[in-house]
Design a protein around this motif. Sequence first.
Motif, mmCIF file in Angstrom:
data_model
loop_
_atom_site.group_PDB
_atom_site.id
_atom_site.type_symbol
_atom_site.label_atom_id
_atom_site.label_comp_id
_atom_site.label_asym_id
_atom_site.label_seq_id
_atom_site.Cartn_x
_atom_site.Cartn_y
_atom_site.Cartn_z
ATOM 1 N N ALA A 14 -4.140 9.309 -9.687
ATOM 2 C CA ALA A 14 -5.024 8.373 -9.896
ATOM 3 C C ALA A 14 -6.046 8.231 -9.083
ATOM 4 O O ALA A 14 -5.903 8.452 -7.498
ATOM 5 N N ALA A 15 -7.338 8.115 -9.166
ATOM 6 C CA ALA A 15 -8.620 7.877 -8.243
ATOM 7 C C ALA A 15 -8.492 6.528 -7.755
ATOM 8 O O ALA A 15 -8.785 6.244 -6.584
ATOM 9 N N HIS A 16 -8.006 5.510 -8.307
ATOM 10 C CA HIS A 16 -7.994 3.952 -7.839
ATOM 11 C C HIS A 16 -6.878 3.573 -7.951
ATOM 12 O O HIS A 16 -6.006 3.728 -8.846
ATOM 13 N N LYS A 17 -6.420 2.619 -6.862
ATOM 14 C CA LYS A 17 -5.293 2.011 -6.707
ATOM 15 C C LYS A 17 -5.427 0.686 -5.940
ATOM 16 O O LYS A 17 -6.101 0.604 -4.964
ATOM 17 N N VAL A 18 -5.088 -0.641 -6.435
ATOM 18 C CA VAL A 18 -5.071 -1.788 -5.929
ATOM 19 C C VAL A 18 -3.931 -2.337 -6.044
ATOM 20 O O VAL A 18 -3.051 -2.456 -6.886
ATOM 21 N N THR A 19 -3.448 -3.098 -4.671
ATOM 22 C CA THR A 19 -2.205 -3.698 -4.612
ATOM 23 C C THR A 19 -2.388 -5.284 -4.175
ATOM 24 O O THR A 19 -3.074 -5.361 -3.323
ATOM 25 N N LEU A 20 -1.554 -5.971 -4.323
ATOM 26 C CA LEU A 20 -1.587 -7.260 -3.777
ATOM 27 C C LEU A 20 -0.025 -7.666 -3.415
ATOM 28 O O LEU A 20 0.589 -7.750 -4.404
ATOM 29 N N ASN A 21 0.177 -8.011 -2.273
ATOM 30 C CA ASN A 21 1.565 -8.432 -1.865
ATOM 31 C C ASN A 21 1.486 -9.746 -1.209
ATOM 32 O O ASN A 21 1.008 -10.039 0.000
ATOM 33 N N THR A 22 1.945 -10.971 -1.792
ATOM 34 C CA THR A 22 2.019 -12.250 -1.598
ATOM 35 C C THR A 22 3.144 -12.812 -1.328
ATOM 36 O O THR A 22 4.126 -12.701 -2.377
ATOM 37 N N ASN A 23 3.468 -13.850 -0.400
ATOM 38 C CA ASN A 23 4.638 -14.567 -0.431
ATOM 39 C C ASN A 23 4.246 -15.878 0.026
ATOM 40 O O ASN A 23 3.222 -16.330 1.081
ATOM 41 N N LEU A 31 3.249 -0.094 -2.515
ATOM 42 C CA LEU A 31 2.372 -1.168 -1.861
ATOM 43 C C LEU A 31 1.747 -0.828 -0.889
ATOM 44 O O LEU A 31 0.901 -1.571 -0.184
ATOM 45 N N VAL A 32 1.792 0.566 -0.362
ATOM 46 C CA VAL A 32 1.100 1.276 0.961
ATOM 47 C C VAL A 32 0.122 1.836 0.334
ATOM 48 O O VAL A 32 -0.152 2.615 -0.670
ATOM 49 N N PRO A 33 -1.214 1.756 0.769
ATOM 50 C CA PRO A 33 -2.359 2.071 0.588
ATOM 51 C C PRO A 33 -2.377 3.881 0.469
ATOM 52 O O PRO A 33 -1.671 4.455 1.249
ATOM 53 N N GLY A 34 -2.672 4.332 -0.698
ATOM 54 C CA GLY A 34 -2.835 5.954 -0.886
ATOM 55 C C GLY A 34 -1.619 6.583 -1.481
ATOM 56 O O GLY A 34 -1.558 7.727 -1.824
ATOM 57 N N PHE A 35 -0.383 5.765 -1.390
ATOM 58 C CA PHE A 35 0.849 6.208 -1.963
ATOM 59 C C PHE A 35 0.991 6.087 -3.252
ATOM 60 O O PHE A 35 0.695 5.213 -3.923
ATOM 61 N N ASP A 36 1.823 7.094 -3.830
ATOM 62 C CA ASP A 36 2.100 6.880 -5.215
ATOM 63 C C ASP A 36 3.451 7.780 -5.632
ATOM 64 O O ASP A 36 3.831 8.689 -4.636
ATOM 65 N N VAL A 37 4.095 7.816 -6.684
ATOM 66 C CA VAL A 37 5.098 8.481 -6.761
ATOM 67 C C VAL A 37 5.145 9.303 -8.281
ATOM 68 O O VAL A 37 4.594 8.896 -9.028
ATOM 69 N N ALA A 38 5.547 10.817 -8.257
ATOM 70 C CA ALA A 38 5.425 11.543 -9.529
ATOM 71 C C ALA A 38 6.702 12.224 -9.617
ATOM 72 O O ALA A 38 7.466 12.061 -8.594
ATOM 73 N N HIS A 39 7.149 12.903 -10.557
ATOM 74 C CA HIS A 39 8.339 13.771 -10.546
ATOM 75 C C HIS A 39 8.368 15.206 -10.572
ATOM 76 O O HIS A 39 7.289 15.861 -11.098
ATOM 77 N N ASP A 40 9.469 15.739 -10.059
ATOM 78 C CA ASP A 40 9.595 17.365 -9.933
ATOM 79 C C ASP A 40 10.698 17.541 -11.015
ATOM 80 O O ASP A 40 10.785 16.994 -11.961
ATOM 81 N N LEU A 41 11.109 18.749 -10.759
ATOM 82 C CA LEU A 41 12.349 19.348 -11.687
ATOM 83 C C LEU A 41 13.545 18.281 -11.902
ATOM 84 O O LEU A 41 13.661 17.382 -10.812
ATOM 85 N N SER A 42 14.315 18.141 -12.650
ATOM 86 C CA SER A 42 15.472 17.243 -12.890
ATOM 87 C C SER A 42 15.109 15.814 -12.534
ATOM 88 O O SER A 42 15.908 15.193 -12.214
ATOM 89 N N PHE A 43 13.870 15.655 -13.114
ATOM 90 C CA PHE A 43 13.335 13.998 -12.783
ATOM 91 C C PHE A 43 13.536 13.712 -11.164
ATOM 92 O O PHE A 43 13.657 12.455 -11.115
ATOM 93 N N VAL A 44 13.466 14.480 -10.255
ATOM 94 C CA VAL A 44 13.521 14.382 -8.989
ATOM 95 C C VAL A 44 12.172 13.737 -8.770
ATOM 96 O O VAL A 44 11.298 14.238 -8.729
ATOM 97 N N LYS A 45 12.160 12.429 -7.966
ATOM 98 C CA LYS A 45 10.976 11.696 -7.580
ATOM 99 C C LYS A 45 10.401 12.147 -6.277
ATOM 100 O O LYS A 45 11.377 12.059 -5.336
ATOM 101 N N GLY A 46 9.229 12.324 -6.111
ATOM 102 C CA GLY A 46 8.691 12.869 -4.805
ATOM 103 C C GLY A 46 7.583 12.182 -4.620
ATOM 104 O O GLY A 46 6.878 11.368 -5.464
ATOM 105 N N LEU A 47 6.686 12.226 -3.438
ATOM 106 C CA LEU A 47 5.567 11.466 -2.969
ATOM 107 C C LEU A 47 4.334 12.004 -3.210
ATOM 108 O O LEU A 47 4.215 13.201 -3.036
ATOM 109 N N SER A 48 3.190 11.448 -3.474
ATOM 110 C CA SER A 48 1.691 11.632 -3.464
ATOM 111 C C SER A 48 1.236 10.949 -2.443
ATOM 112 O O SER A 48 1.514 9.828 -2.324
#
Length: 655
Positions: free
Chosen positions: A542-551, A85-102
């Motif tokens: 990805a080149a584009h990401k849009v997020t909406l966080n509402t409460n 939900l934070v601008p610019g961040f996403d998640v991908a995976h490395d070896l052994s399904f370990v998830k890291g940040l982009s």
Amino acid sequence: MRLEFSYAFSVLAISCFSLQAQDLDSIMSLNAFTEESDLQKMLNKNVSVSSQNLTSRETPGIISVVTAEEIQNSGARDMVDVLRLVPGFDVAHDLSFVKGLSLRGNWANEGKILVLMDGQPFNELLYQSVAVGNRFPVDAIERIEIIRGPGSARYGGSAEYGVINIITKAASSLNGVAVYGTAGFHKDATGRTNGGVMTSHKGQKFAWDLSIFKGKSIVSDQLYQDIFLASEPVSLVHESHADPLNINLGLKYNGLSVRTMYDQFENADPISTASFSNYALDIEYKIKLSDKFRLTPRVQYMNQKPWQYDFEDTPEVDFNVRALRTLGQLDADVDISRKVNLNFGALYFSDKGIDLSVDETMLKMHNVAFYAQALFKHRLANATVGFRFEKNTKFASAFVPRVALTKKIQNFHFKALYSASFRSPSLYNVLIDTTGAKPERSNVFEFEVGYQFTPEMLLSLNAFHISTRDVIVYGSEGEGDTFVEWYESSEKSGTKGVEVVYSIRKKKWYSHLTYSFSQALSDNAVEKYRIPQTDKQYAGMAAHKVTLNTNVYLTPNLSFSPTMIYVGTRYAYTTSDENYELISNELEPYTLVNVFLNYKNLLPGLTLGAGVYDMFNERPLMPQPYHGGLGAYAPIPGRSREYVIKLSYQVNFKK
């Protein structure tokens, strides 16, 4: 693409037109609002991750702050949900399904993002990576302060692209006892069961806190087929897991602070398990020499077993290395005057890697660093000037300057930032380097403008340009007895783009809408990041990401929180041909929609939450963000719709 640039330009033009309608004197003379709105209270808090003397709109960095309220209301299951939900961040995976940040269109898992929790670094010492999937106790977090930009001048060679500073409730606000638990259920599987307890007592002179977090989860509930089609598809319900354990103890007496932490995380795919263990001890003493001069000596010790790698078909642990760090630091903070602050210091640390299979020291290296930063406050602009110099016994030195102009003038704020940053080669980078180990270096230019239209509404836009040279890149070839791996320096990589944030916060509801755009630099030279379909995106990005966080607070105690994450087209290596050559394919855009209901004080101190994640069952693929060669993994199939239940109970100590 033209449409997104037109939109970003229109937003900037509106902001500039609003400013042109008033000259500087009229802006300076605007009356302050008589009462701070909830949004203003958040914006006016000092942000420790970037500068202890400035609020988020004036601090010399592009800042995001995520609060405990937002985490609880959204029902976030782990840090992946929070950071998406934070601008610019996403998640991908490395070896052994370990998830890291982009971040901002770059794979940023090794040494490019520094992750801290209560001041303790989570970057492991062998490669400087940080595993994030189902690892951090999100229900125990007070707030997360994020620099979406370089932090090397202050934090050194693990913060080339960004910094994530996690502050727990026990270490900050809690004065009592709290327990919490999360359960997630898919149609045919249990997705996760996490729980924890924390207790803290805050006295005038003495304070202590203790937190324990333990969890169990699967990586996915879908079928997985390896990228070379070498085996039959398997169910990840039975062939994957991500299980954390964290014990966190802090003590404070007057100016003395002691924190010790043990963190254990195990992640498994169908053929291997990777585990991470880290023991850390941190002692610092804040000495107030006068009202204007503060001195802080610090000692830190880290004992890790990172990436303890074990293939199921081998009799012993295949990679078993211990990494040690001993660090000493002296930091000084001086208020030269009411408008001038100076922060400077020096540190030394020693890193050592030990191969436990033969009980031999693999490598030992020593590092010394000097840093300084000056802040000058003026009615027209705040100027921040700083640098960091580091010298290591195994690779070339690094010098990184930073310059920033920032100011909040009533409702308007601007930031013009330049930072050089670097990634230090870590133990294993140096050990298997083939081109002469040297620091990776980046030049980052950032510009942000923002306007608070009402006490409850803020719009900001920032543009960035990241150019990275001497990129540290992993390589390997062969398999079995012929397997060889190495690190080498590639000439150039980086991205450019824009990020837009619109926030509105009323008494009974709030909403945050963000848009992120990034594009690969045209002269990228890292072949592993390339994909044949386009030169404007890197693999898995990805080149584009849009997020909406509402409460919406339906009643003072009952909240309803819908969140949405849209991610545009990506390209990634998903399969292979008969010659085992990897084939890149287009991954279609996806939209994650989540909803969560939260009821506070169902009974005194008791909070119950329930919701649905991935309501429309999109199940987005999570690819590897590079060409993995013969060690490549197919994308992890996304989780199906998950039904989440959360329960927490807190009792406060009497004052």
